[in-house]
Motif scaffolding. Sequence first.
Motif, PDB file in Angstrom:
ATOM      1  N   ASP A 100      60.256  36.070  59.676  1.00 44.06           N
ATOM      2  CA  ASP A 100      61.022  35.984  58.714  1.00 44.06           C
ATOM      3  C   ASP A 100      61.195  35.015  57.369  1.00 44.06           C
TER       4      ASP A 100
ATOM      5  N   LYS B 107      56.731  45.025  54.208  1.00 38.17           N
ATOM      6  CA  LYS B 107      57.295  45.266  53.646  1.00 38.17           C
ATOM      7  C   LYS B 107      57.271  45.555  52.239  1.00 38.17           C
TER       8      LYS B 107
ATOM      9  N   ASP C   3      58.214  38.773  57.653  1.00 39.03           N
ATOM     10  CA  ASP C   3      58.032  40.230  57.315  1.00 39.03           C
ATOM     11  C   ASP C   3      58.606  40.904  55.812  1.00 39.03           C
TER      12      ASP C   3
ATOM     13  N   LYS D 246      56.962  47.208  61.168  1.00 40.46           N
ATOM     14  CA  LYS D 246      56.521  46.994  59.800  1.00 40.46           C
ATOM     15  C   LYS D 246      55.634  46.625  59.728  1.00 40.46           C
TER      16      LYS D 246
ATOM     17  N   ASN E 272      64.343  41.597  53.305  1.00 40.82           N
ATOM     18  CA  ASN E 272      64.852  40.588  54.569  1.00 40.82           C
ATOM     19  C   ASN E 272      66.242  40.166  54.311  1.00 40.82           C
ATOM     20  N   GLY E 273      66.995  40.691  55.207  1.00 39.65           N
ATOM     21  CA  GLY E 273      67.937  39.855  55.309  1.00 39.65           C
ATOM     22  C   GLY E 273      68.679  38.591  55.410  1.00 39.65           C
ATOM     23  N   THR E 274      67.766  38.138  57.266  1.00 39.79           N
ATOM     24  CA  THR E 274      67.445  36.626  57.679  1.00 39.79           C
ATOM     25  C   THR E 274      67.609  35.697  56.572  1.00 39.79           C
TER      26      THR E 274
HETATM   27  N1  HSE Z   1      64.109  40.415  60.509  1.00 36.53           N
HETATM   28  C1  HSE Z   1      64.255  41.399  59.521  1.00 36.53           C
HETATM   29  C2  HSE Z   1      65.396  41.164  58.330  1.00 36.53           C
HETATM   30  C3  HSE Z   1      65.228  42.974  59.379  1.00 36.53           C
HETATM   31  O1  HSE Z   1      65.667  39.676  58.019  1.00 36.53           O
HETATM   32  O2  HSE Z   1      65.523  41.881  57.053  1.00 36.53           O
HETATM   33  C4  HSE Z   1      64.745  44.009  60.286  1.00 36.53           C
HETATM   34  O3  HSE Z   1      63.210  43.993  59.494  1.00 36.53           O
END
Ligand code: HSE
Length: 416
Positions: free
Chosen positions: A190, A199, A195, A99, A153-155
Amino acid sequence: MKKINIGILGYGTVGSAVDTLIHKNHALISHRTGIDLEVARIADISPKVHHPKLVRDAHLITEDPNISIVVEAIGGIHPALDLVLSAIKHGKHIVTSNKELIALYGDRIFSAAEEKGVMVRYEAAVGGGIPIIGPLSRDLLANDITEIFGIVNGTTNFILSKMTRDRVEFKGALVEAQRLGYAEADPKKDIEGYDASYKAAILAGVAFGAQVDWKNVYFEGITNISQEDIRYAGEIGYVIKLLAIAKKLHGACDVRVHPTLVPKDHPLATVSGPMNAIYVKGNAVGELMFYGQGAGGMATASAVVGDIIAVANDKSQITNYKQQKIKIKPISEITSRYYIRLAVPDRHGVLSGISKAFADEKVSIETVVQKEIAGRVATIVIIIHEAKEENIRKAIARLKKMRVVKQVNNVIRVGL
Ligand code: HSE
């Protein structure tokens, strides 16, 4: 059977999962598509395992005439950018999950690709395994996409969910995310919102058919969110989520990333742990929500291998490089509701001073609640009616100078 030789740059979580998935589902993919996918070579500068296809020199992939598709799974800008440009120069199609590379250097990569007549696809760059770039740039083309927003962002979603569920502070939740592999050893990109901002820029570009300059995307991370904010937000019916928001305006757009108080009954409020969810509003289709795993090797590989198959099938590339640059509205011009947490002395005259500071900046207060009193210091939570960010900032600057305000602890935007 059409044979496609693939080179993979980077043998980390994504690169190794792409190799595994191509082998695992080889028979199924060739049966469905008539394409025989072959991982010809994998490059990694410091491979941690033995693999018969592994080489250290990435140019053995970018310059190999037998390889037609290069998967870039290194991440970051260097050396990914140079290697992608080298692969394009040697006539290879590119599939990437990167990204940062697309958000910052998309124009350069797409124009180099156009010159050479090769394709660049990046479904895995947003939402990991969730198909979103494809639907936006193909299946939803009949729509005017007016808004796109969500948890990308999953983190940070894991950390905020953990803080909400287990009543731990940010630092404890981050350590747990690192222990479980949801956060990197260096979590900066993150937790500080980088991040998600990459996106957001990519999503806005694809959704609005325009070039979105990442440098103008406003973003904040979640490092400033405390257990108190989560608790007080909960008491008034909200959960705190890090949202990427993109809205189409007349001749401009609003693209930003920041923590947001989301009403508990909104579908995004229930997206917890490392999951991602993206909401799309189109003028024909109405509202859509895309939900799934936004990270992880196999989920991301699902999107990468989907792109490889699309390239092998000569599906046209997904790109917005030919489009006009679109202006991004500065954050000072947006309007929102706000949650403000203050520490004040517990004595007379405090609230009248605070409300005057807001009134002087034409900011209207919706509710004021006095929370805990520790010693002689009280916590006050104020919800502000829809106001212009510029006015909020001026009012906050006034509050910070006032003797009746000990500290402005947090300011968080409310609602979607
Ligand atoms: N570091 C990103 C997240 C994973 O936490 O979503 C992939 O983009």
